[in-house]
Design a protein around this motif. Structure first.
Motif, PDB file in Angstrom:
ATOM      1  N   GLU A   1      45.166  21.827  37.158  1.00 30.86           N
ATOM      2  CA  GLU A   1      44.567  21.164  37.493  1.00 30.86           C
ATOM      3  C   GLU A   1      43.125  20.678  37.267  1.00 30.86           C
ATOM      4  OE1 GLU A   1      41.918  21.687  41.824  1.00 30.86           O
ATOM      5  OE2 GLU A   1      44.373  20.832  41.852  1.00 30.86           O
ATOM      6  N   ALA A   2      43.190  19.381  35.883  1.00 31.84           N
ATOM      7  CA  ALA A   2      42.734  18.519  35.412  1.00 31.84           C
ATOM      8  C   ALA A   2      41.329  19.941  34.670  1.00 31.84           C
ATOM      9  CB  ALA A   2      41.140  18.401  36.481  1.00 31.84           C
ATOM     10  N   GLY A   3      42.292  20.674  34.165  1.00 30.01           N
ATOM     11  CA  GLY A   3      41.899  22.585  32.805  1.00 30.01           C
ATOM     12  C   GLY A   3      40.923  22.858  33.662  1.00 30.01           C
ATOM     13  N   ARG A   4      41.261  23.638  35.141  1.00 31.63           N
ATOM     14  CA  ARG A   4      40.663  23.781  35.623  1.00 31.63           C
ATOM     15  C   ARG A   4      41.725  25.813  35.517  1.00 31.63           C
ATOM     16  NH1 ARG A   4      37.363  25.421  39.804  1.00 31.63           N
ATOM     17  NH2 ARG A   4      37.898  26.942  41.188  1.00 31.63           N
ATOM     18  N   PRO A   5      40.689  26.869  34.909  1.00 24.91           N
ATOM     19  CA  PRO A   5      41.493  28.069  35.510  1.00 24.91           C
ATOM     20  C   PRO A   5      42.039  28.302  36.788  1.00 24.91           C
ATOM     21  CG  PRO A   5      39.526  28.277  34.529  1.00 24.91           C
ATOM     22  CD  PRO A   5      39.500  27.107  34.668  1.00 24.91           C
ATOM     23  N   VAL A   6      43.136  29.246  35.796  1.00 26.46           N
ATOM     24  CA  VAL A   6      43.290  29.855  37.538  1.00 26.46           C
ATOM     25  C   VAL A   6      42.188  31.063  37.915  1.00 26.46           C
ATOM     26  CG1 VAL A   6      44.806  31.679  38.632  1.00 26.46           C
ATOM     27  CG2 VAL A   6      45.926  29.675  36.829  1.00 26.46           C
ATOM     28  N   LEU A   7      41.842  31.026  36.848  1.00 22.71           N
ATOM     29  CA  LEU A   7      40.763  32.087  36.478  1.00 22.71           C
ATOM     30  C   LEU A   7      39.725  32.445  36.191  1.00 22.71           C
ATOM     31  CD1 LEU A   7      42.634  35.411  37.995  1.00 22.71           C
ATOM     32  CD2 LEU A   7      41.538  34.474  39.649  1.00 22.71           C
ATOM     33  N   THR A   8      38.455  31.897  36.445  1.00 18.32           N
ATOM     34  CA  THR A   8      37.545  31.783  35.530  1.00 18.32           C
ATOM     35  C   THR A   8      36.327  33.018  34.949  1.00 18.32           C
ATOM     36  OG1 THR A   8      35.221  32.142  37.340  1.00 18.32           O
ATOM     37  CG2 THR A   8      36.070  30.144  36.578  1.00 18.32           C
ATOM     38  N   THR A   9      35.842  33.335  34.268  1.00 19.26           N
ATOM     39  CA  THR A   9      35.425  34.972  33.611  1.00 19.26           C
ATOM     40  C   THR A   9      34.585  35.406  34.516  1.00 19.26           C
ATOM     41  OG1 THR A   9      35.439  33.843  31.154  1.00 19.26           O
ATOM     42  CG2 THR A   9      34.436  35.741  31.562  1.00 19.26           C
ATOM     43  N   VAL A  10      34.347  35.588  35.081  1.00 22.01           N
ATOM     44  CA  VAL A  10      33.670  35.717  36.540  1.00 22.01           C
ATOM     45  C   VAL A  10      34.641  36.070  37.287  1.00 22.01           C
ATOM     46  CG1 VAL A  10      31.920  36.065  38.768  1.00 22.01           C
ATOM     47  CG2 VAL A  10      30.765  34.515  36.227  1.00 22.01           C
ATOM     48  N   ALA A  11      35.340  35.575  37.519  1.00 27.43           N
ATOM     49  CA  ALA A  11      36.235  36.231  38.468  1.00 27.43           C
ATOM     50  C   ALA A  11      37.740  36.905  37.922  1.00 27.43           C
ATOM     51  CB  ALA A  11      37.308  34.616  39.299  1.00 27.43           C
ATOM     52  N   ILE A  12      37.945  36.770  36.520  1.00 28.46           N
ATOM     53  CA  ILE A  12      38.242  37.703  35.941  1.00 28.46           C
ATOM     54  C   ILE A  12      37.811  39.392  36.455  1.00 28.46           C
ATOM     55  CG2 ILE A  12      39.505  38.705  33.739  1.00 28.46           C
ATOM     56  CD1 ILE A  12      39.901  35.721  33.244  1.00 28.46           C
ATOM     57  N   ALA A  13      36.703  39.039  35.939  1.00 28.15           N
ATOM     58  CA  ALA A  13      35.655  40.761  35.868  1.00 28.15           C
ATOM     59  C   ALA A  13      35.713  41.193  37.566  1.00 28.15           C
ATOM     60  CB  ALA A  13      34.185  40.416  35.692  1.00 28.15           C
ATOM     61  N   ALA A  14      35.362  40.117  38.414  1.00 25.01           N
ATOM     62  CA  ALA A  14      35.669  40.863  39.779  1.00 25.01           C
ATOM     63  C   ALA A  14      36.761  40.942  39.815  1.00 25.01           C
ATOM     64  CB  ALA A  14      35.157  39.460  40.574  1.00 25.01           C
ATOM     65  N   SER A  15      37.843  40.731  39.444  1.00 21.91           N
ATOM     66  CA  SER A  15      38.977  40.869  39.918  1.00 21.91           C
ATOM     67  C   SER A  15      39.143  43.194  39.478  1.00 21.91           C
ATOM     68  CB  SER A  15      39.924  40.354  39.070  1.00 21.91           C
ATOM     69  OG  SER A  15      39.857  38.941  40.139  1.00 21.91           O
ATOM     70  N   LEU A  16      38.958  42.858  38.239  1.00 18.02           N
ATOM     71  CA  LEU A  16      38.965  44.166  37.390  1.00 18.02           C
ATOM     72  C   LEU A  16      38.378  45.064  38.082  1.00 18.02           C
ATOM     73  CD1 LEU A  16      38.337  42.940  33.579  1.00 18.02           C
ATOM     74  CD2 LEU A  16      40.732  43.700  34.846  1.00 18.02           C
ATOM     75  N   VAL A  17      36.389  44.509  39.054  1.00 13.83           N
ATOM     76  CA  VAL A  17      36.003  45.357  39.839  1.00 13.83           C
ATOM     77  C   VAL A  17      37.051  46.148  41.034  1.00 13.83           C
ATOM     78  CG1 VAL A  17      33.996  46.439  41.451  1.00 13.83           C
ATOM     79  CG2 VAL A  17      34.003  45.003  38.601  1.00 13.83           C
TER      80      VAL A  17
END
Length: 411
Positions: A11-27
């Motif tokens: 929606e409205a150009g919002r990513p499924v995961l932001t860069t911070v959330a991607i990094a947290a997911s890897l952790v």
């Protein structure tokens, strides 16, 4: 289809995961990889503290896997009612609570309850993040899933190393530290989209998602997941015994087995960039054929340790490569991802004793040939999928380069 929809922007150009959330997911995947690998090295301390037998201590891993399987199913059932942030947040809280209970439990029964609660959170995180990565990056989803699951391997290597460095008697502090990390990750959930994008419509002309084909396609994917996990756990559990049986010392056999597990991590990082140029069917076929070929080489004693390393490299990409392909092949079946992830967990629990029973009736030197049979079935299933569930989003060449540019907006 717009670039925004391809990139998985709900929606409205919002990513499924932001860069911070991607990094947290890897952790988070480093954390769950470490957790799964910590139970074994902690067994000596658990036996001493609670006065239990080796079999009793082994129940910790069984309780974990039962919880993980239920965690996957519960997360899937609740997906339609609760948003991703709530479900992931609940999973992190369960892991933190379970880790704390396991670390400081006054009795073994409560400690087992702790591992079960850890498993519930583990299953939710495993399923939830794999699904988000599978749909959140367009044609780069395969690459990103390989990176995500590669971090699981990093944790699986680091966890036992941490126990070895600090000592098994420090396992309570290690589990408590993992719980703290889970709580810290909660602060990044604002970067996770509340809802995933709607699946793309099925192709109109004879696509793989026609009603008559959906169930067979899902069944074949499940078969590949069960069989490749059976091979993975079969090699991991029996490689040392096989190598010693063909003349290697215990230290060499243990080192070779560690190298095999390292190959499982290396293979995922290696295939991540390759998946931007090669289709999922091509990668799967090469991996299944490679598993079979290396298992044949493992029948030659002089080549066996190196062959098992090759088996690890070939197994590594299968799980993260097939999941986005499955979602594209049957976009209207939301439960498909839950089925295959649950199947992989069932395979990891059920096949080791089954394989042990087979080996009991044969010489352990036959291990590579028994596993070769499973790999050959995997290869046959992969060829069937290439024909019956084509993956138009995984083409190689210039079109993929253009897709990469479109998908970068999801970052």
């Amino acid at each position: 289809m717009s670039a925004t929809r391809e990139a998985g922007l709900p929606e409205a150009g919002r990513p499924v995961l932001t860069t911070v959330a991607i990094a947290a997911s890897l952790v988070a995947f480093v954390v769950i990889g470490a957790l799964q690998a910590l139970y074994g090295p902690a067994i000596p301390a658990l036996r001493e503290e609670y006065g239990i037998s080796p079999a009793g201590a082994g129940l910790s891993l069984s309780a974990h896997f039962v919880g993980a399987l239920l965690g996957v199913l519960i997360y899937h059932v609740l997906r339609g009612r609760l948003n991703n942030r709530v479900l992931l947040g609940g999973s992190y809280l369960l892991m933190a609570a379970g880790a704390t209970l396991f670390a400081f439990s006054p009795s073994w029964n409560l400690a087992l309850t702790g591992t079960f609660v850890i498993g519930l959170g583990f299953g939710g995180i495993d399923y939830g993040l794999n699904q988000l990565f599978a749909i959140g990056f367009g044609r780069r989803s395969t690459a990103m899933l390989n990176v995500l699951n590669g971090h699981f391997g990093v944790g699986a290597i680091a966890g036992p190393a941490l126990i070895g460095w600090l000592g098994a008697d420090r396992y309570p502090q290690i589990f408590l530290g993992i719980g703290v990390v889970c709580l810290l990750i909660l602060a990044t959930l604002g970067g996770v989209a509340a809802r995933e994008p709607e699946p793309a419509p099925a192709p109109a002309e004879g696509g793989a998602t026609s009603g008559a084909r959906v169930l067979p396609i899902i069944a074949v994917f499940i078969g590949i997941y069960v069989l490749h996990v059976a091979i993975e756990t079969g090699v991991g559990g029996w490689e040392p015994t096989h190598l010693e049986a063909v003349g290697y010392g215990a230290a060499t056999a243990a080192t070779a087995t560690s190298a095999y597990w390292a190959a499982m991590t290396i293979g995922r990082f290696v295939v991540a960039p390759l998946s931007l140029r090669w289709s999922a069917p091509s990668i799967l076929i090469v991996c299944c054929a490679g598993m079979a070929g290396f298992l044949v080489l493992a029948t030659v004693p002089a080549l066996a340790p190196y062959a098992y390393f090759g088996v690890g490299l070939m197994i590594a990409p299968i799980f993260p490569t097939c999941l986005p392909w499955l979602n594209r092949a049957v976009p209207g079946v939301a439960a498909a991802g839950a089925y295959v992830i649950a199947a992989s967990m069932i395979g990891g629990v059920a096949f080791p004793p089954l394989l042990g029973g087979v080996i009991d009736t044969m010489d352990v030197k036959a291990l590579p040939l028994v596993l070769f049979g499973l790999a050959a079935v995997c290869a046959a299933l992969s060829l069937w999928l290439r024909k019956n569930a084509p993956d138009p989003d995984g083409v190689s060449g210039p079109r993929n380069a253009g897709a990469d540019r479109a998908d970068t907006v999801s970052m």
